[in-house]
Design an enzyme around this catalytic site. Structure first.
Site, PDB file in Angstrom:
ATOM      1  N   LYS A 179      13.736 102.932  40.625  1.00  0.00           N
ATOM      2  CA  LYS A 179      14.903 103.443  41.101  1.00  0.00           C
ATOM      3  C   LYS A 179      14.907 104.779  41.443  1.00  0.00           C
ATOM      4  O   LYS A 179      15.096 105.576  40.493  1.00  0.00           O
ATOM      5  CB  LYS A 179      16.059 103.058  40.518  1.00  0.00           C
ATOM      6  CG  LYS A 179      17.333 103.041  41.407  1.00  0.00           C
ATOM      7  CD  LYS A 179      18.787 103.191  40.468  1.00  0.00           C
ATOM      8  CE  LYS A 179      19.040 104.701  39.909  1.00  0.00           C
ATOM      9  NZ  LYS A 179      19.028 105.674  41.089  1.00  0.00           N
ATOM     10  N   GLY A 231      16.182 112.471  33.262  1.00  0.00           N
ATOM     11  CA  GLY A 231      17.626 112.928  34.138  1.00  0.00           C
ATOM     12  C   GLY A 231      18.495 113.442  32.861  1.00  0.00           C
ATOM     13  O   GLY A 231      17.945 114.149  32.127  1.00  0.00           O
ATOM     14  N   THR A 233      21.162 114.600  30.300  1.00  0.00           N
ATOM     15  CA  THR A 233      21.326 114.187  28.784  1.00  0.00           C
ATOM     16  C   THR A 233      22.704 113.241  28.548  1.00  0.00           C
ATOM     17  O   THR A 233      22.532 112.363  27.907  1.00  0.00           O
ATOM     18  CB  THR A 233      21.563 115.506  27.819  1.00  0.00           C
ATOM     19  OG1 THR A 233      20.574 116.222  27.716  1.00  0.00           O
ATOM     20  CG2 THR A 233      22.161 114.892  26.275  1.00  0.00           C
ATOM     21  N   GLU A 253      13.506 111.451  29.043  1.00  0.00           N
ATOM     22  CA  GLU A 253      13.022 112.881  28.912  1.00  0.00           C
ATOM     23  C   GLU A 253      14.280 113.381  29.945  1.00  0.00           C
ATOM     24  O   GLU A 253      14.603 113.028  31.068  1.00  0.00           O
ATOM     25  CB  GLU A 253      11.963 112.975  30.066  1.00  0.00           C
ATOM     26  CG  GLU A 253      11.194 114.151  29.868  1.00  0.00           C
ATOM     27  CD  GLU A 253      11.628 115.201  30.866  1.00  0.00           C
ATOM     28  OE1 GLU A 253      12.456 116.171  30.600  1.00  0.00           O
ATOM     29  OE2 GLU A 253      11.212 115.199  32.264  1.00  0.00           O
ATOM     30  N   CYS A 288      13.863 120.928  33.953  1.00  0.00           N
ATOM     31  CA  CYS A 288      14.516 120.699  32.899  1.00  0.00           C
ATOM     32  C   CYS A 288      13.781 121.583  31.571  1.00  0.00           C
ATOM     33  O   CYS A 288      14.620 122.002  30.821  1.00  0.00           O
ATOM     34  CB  CYS A 288      14.295 119.287  32.433  1.00  0.00           C
ATOM     35  SG  CYS A 288      12.636 118.699  32.720  1.00  0.00           S
ATOM     36  N   GLU A 386      23.036 123.523  30.084  1.00  0.00           N
ATOM     37  CA  GLU A 386      22.040 123.550  31.192  1.00  0.00           C
ATOM     38  C   GLU A 386      22.613 123.687  32.748  1.00  0.00           C
ATOM     39  O   GLU A 386      23.458 122.990  33.157  1.00  0.00           O
ATOM     40  CB  GLU A 386      21.274 122.198  31.242  1.00  0.00           C
ATOM     41  CG  GLU A 386      19.920 122.136  32.235  1.00  0.00           C
ATOM     42  CD  GLU A 386      19.157 120.908  32.151  1.00  0.00           C
ATOM     43  OE1 GLU A 386      17.976 120.842  32.192  1.00  0.00           O
ATOM     44  OE2 GLU A 386      19.811 119.700  32.082  1.00  0.00           O
TER      45      GLU A 386
END
Length: 479
Positions: A179, A231, A233, A253, A288, A386
């Protein structure tokens, strides 16, 4: 490639979607319409999972092929992707703003590297070994494919992050429902064409572009055996909760807020250069693992701020398809607005804006000028959360122990870097940082070594032989 597409790749064929909703993609550098694809629905997910299940359960199919036969197919897929390399890299850069030079390396080259790496690995790694049992009889230990994998990938490096899942997973004998993120779907069409050309059995790879709700449906689907996700957290926690309830294996991840620790012996003229740019602002800061917290010794704080600001202020902002561009736009207007919101928080909480912090006047797309904040406290929002954009925070520390303490004072632990003229000292500091990966005087992910995070940065590892084992289950046969 044509801009608009009407079919989904399911079961080895291009099929009509179950619904009539569409995903429209905008060009990051202008905001103009770039193309569109069908927006997948739960019915499309059902069809894709059923195709992947049938392909996996086929008694003569992909999962039971000899490793060498699967390896040959992965080599064919690598060759098919190489023939589309230019189209793929241009599609990615146009969609998410990644500079074309980086896209050629990350999105064009690395997926083929990974396919060949895992193809070669399964040719030489035994799928079964025999051990001397403690009860006087041998024990056969087999590694078998886990089954049907749901792979959900973000927009910042869609081809590479897809390959980190399908390359080891296909090598292991798994089948996939991929996806892609709605922001980057046009490159996924090219990947589907490569799968078709490579002659992978029908249903081994299925692709359904869709949004979060359909992604959640895929994660919870009863015929999925493993989930692989890259993607945020926040989304990762939701996926982990679903997989935990289902006792379903998952690789996550997730986000990061990594530290670039500049030690007091570093030659700033050498350290604060191109490798530092790649460690901190790669992919326009939409990476990231980026070391966006820059830790500077108090004894040299002003020097570090000046060096970092000079580097960042001199970067070329522009069209991501121009090879001279070093910083392109954010992927979407929403992401640009999010980054600008963090810049405002930084100013409001007392950090000193040194460079950037605005939109470049000459550009009309989703741009934010690369930004440096000084006098940042590690407790401030811009040092904790982030941002996922070209924003660096320079934080002072007193000594080596204090630097390690600040680096570890984060809910994240994905990347990091240490900058020093003393390699042994750098290695000592790197070993003390609580994170999944660290670079010494640079930061470049090596596909042969495991990559992943600790704490809120995720679960499991990608790359290296470790990733292959993520897609296998172990069976003991007692004789």
């Amino acid at each position: 490639m044509k801009p608009h597409h009407d079919s989904l790749f399911i079961g080895g064929r291009w099929v009509a979607p179950a619904g009539d909703e569409r995903i429209t993609v905008l060009r990051a550098s202008t905001g103009d319409v770039l193309g569109s694809v069908p927006n997948g629905s739960e019915k499309d997910i059902d069809a894709a999972v059923a195709a992947a299940r049938a392909a996996f359960d086929d008694p003569d199919g992909w999962a039971v092929w000899e490793p060498a036969r699967r390896a040959d197919a992965l080599y064919r897929l690598a060759e098919a992707l190489e023939r589309r390399r230019e189209d793929i890299t241009h599609a990615v850069s146009a969609q998410n703003g990644m500079t074309i030079g980086l896209s050629e390396q990350v999105e064009g080259a690395l997926p083929t590297v990974l396919l060949r790496y895992y193809a070669d690995l399964i040719r030489k790694e035994p799928g079964e070994d025999v051990r001397d049992g403690m009860l006087g009889a041998p024990v056969h230990v087999r590694r078998e494919p886990l089954g049907v994998v749901a792979a959900i990938v973000p927009w910042n490096a869609p081809q590479l992050l897809s390959a980190t899942k399908y390359a080891p997973g296909l090598a292991a004998g798994c089948t996939f429902v991929l996806k892609p993120s709605p922001e980057t779907v046009l490159d996924a069409v090219l990947f589907a064409e490569a799968v078709e050309e490579a002659g992978l059995p029908p249903g081994v790879v299925n692709i359904v572009p869709a949004g979060r709700e359909v992604g959640a449906y895929l994660v919870s689907h009863p015929d999925i055996d493993k989930v692989a996700f890259t993607g945020s957290t926040a989304a990762g926690r939701q996926i982990a909760a679903t997989c935990g309830a289902l006792l379903r294996p998952v690789t996550l991840e997730l986000g990061g807020k990594s530290a670039a620790v500049i030690l007091d012996d570093a030659d700033l003229a050498t350290a604060i250069a191109e490798p530092f740019f790649h460690a901190t602002l790669l992919a326009n800061g939409q990476a990231c693992f980026a070391s966006t917290r820059v830790l500077a010794p108090r004894s040299r704080y002003d020097e570090v701020v000046d060096a970092v600001s000079s580097l960042v202020g001199g970067l070329t902002v522009g069209d991501p398809l121009d090879p001279r561009t070093q910083i392109g736009p954010m992927a979407t207007a929403r992401q640009r607005d999010r980054v600008e919101g963090y810049i405002e928080k930084g100013k409001a909480e007392g950090a000193r804006l040194v460079v950037g912090g605005s939109r470049p006047e000459a550009e009309k797309g989703f741009y934010v000028t690369p930004t440096v904040f000084a006098d940042v406290d590690n407790a401030q929002t811009i040092a904790r959360e982030e941002i996922f954009g070209p924003v660096l925070s320079v934080i002072a520390y007193t000594d080596e122990d204090d630097a390690v303490r600040i680096a570890n004072d984060s809910e994240y632990g994905l990347g990091g870097s240490v900058w020093t003229d003393d390699d042994e000292r750098g290695m000592r500091v790197a070993r003390r940082i609580h994170t999944g990966t660290v670079g010494l005087n640079h930061y470049t992910v090596d596909p042969a070594a495991p990559f992943g995070g600790v704490k809120a940065s995720g679960l499991g590892r990608e790359f290296g032989p470790e990733a292959l084992h993520n897609y296998q289950q172990v069976k003991s046969i007692y004789r």
